[in-house]
Design an enzyme around this catalytic site. Sequence first.
Site, PDB file in Angstrom:
ATOM      1  N   ASP A 134      10.358  -7.658  34.452  1.00 35.92           N
ATOM      2  CA  ASP A 134       9.991  -6.266  34.184  1.00 35.92           C
ATOM      3  C   ASP A 134      10.914  -5.652  33.135  1.00 35.92           C
ATOM      4  O   ASP A 134      10.464  -4.959  32.215  1.00 35.92           O
ATOM      5  CB  ASP A 134      10.052  -5.466  35.490  1.00 35.92           C
ATOM      6  CG  ASP A 134       9.738  -3.996  35.282  1.00 35.92           C
ATOM      7  OD1 ASP A 134       8.587  -3.678  34.943  1.00 35.92           O
ATOM      8  OD2 ASP A 134      10.652  -3.165  35.449  1.00 35.92           O
TER       9      ASP A 134
ATOM     10  N   GLU B 122       5.077 -10.795  35.266  1.00 39.38           N
ATOM     11  CA  GLU B 122       6.504 -10.524  35.114  1.00 39.38           C
ATOM     12  C   GLU B 122       7.371 -11.622  35.718  1.00 39.38           C
ATOM     13  O   GLU B 122       8.436 -11.948  35.174  1.00 39.38           O
ATOM     14  CB  GLU B 122       6.832  -9.171  35.741  1.00 39.38           C
ATOM     15  CG  GLU B 122       6.143  -8.020  35.021  1.00 39.38           C
ATOM     16  CD  GLU B 122       6.362  -6.669  35.671  1.00 39.38           C
ATOM     17  OE1 GLU B 122       6.231  -5.654  34.977  1.00 39.38           O
ATOM     18  OE2 GLU B 122       6.673  -6.626  36.885  1.00 39.38           O
TER      19      GLU B 122
END
Length: 227
Positions: free
Chosen positions: A51, A123
């Site tokens: 992220d 992610e």
Amino acid sequence: MRKSDYSELEEILGYKFKDRSLLDTAFTHKSFANESTEKAYSYERFEFLGDAILEFVTSKELFLEYPEKTEGELTKLRASLVCEYTLSQITKNLGFGDYLYLSHGEEITGGKNRPSILCDLFESVLGAIYLDGGLEEAEKYIKKFLLSDIESKSTFYDAKSILQEYAQGNGLKLDYRLISTQGPEHNRVYRVVARLQGEEYEEGTGPTKKMAEQVAAHETINRLGIE
């Protein structure tokens, strides 16, 4: 039993892992890790890392690509690219769900196709690539699968507004009909359909009615070829 052959996935990614056990972790949902008799770690830490890398690389590339855009415009564009819908559509098309380790309960309730989990996988795999190959390889992954065709992906954020403008410009009434609400309160899935002048067009699902409507609007825009 853990997967040992990720050859097909590596071919899709365009990256060959030196340590494939990183992919085992990247595809392990916490429900599986909690129930596993083997020692297994969930993808949550990889997702956390991915992220942060995703936000940095996307911000940098948009900053360089669009020197005329303001801070607010860049923030809005980035939000449309890294949202749950966009990332989950990418991983769904890449078949990431086929590699996912879930508990039996999560699997029978459709976890492999759940947008929130598919978004996480974009992610977590990014985090695995970074740990295995460094920032350069992580950037290649982001550019290849997310930052290609930016203009098309960016319409999602404004999909409802774009469709509303189209409807008003053509004298059509736009509304959204709720088809169903499924799942427990903490994990609801709403399904709606966009309607123009009473005629039903495309459906959308999401964890909130607003998100489901946005998906339906985006799919309708694509169907109608609205730019």
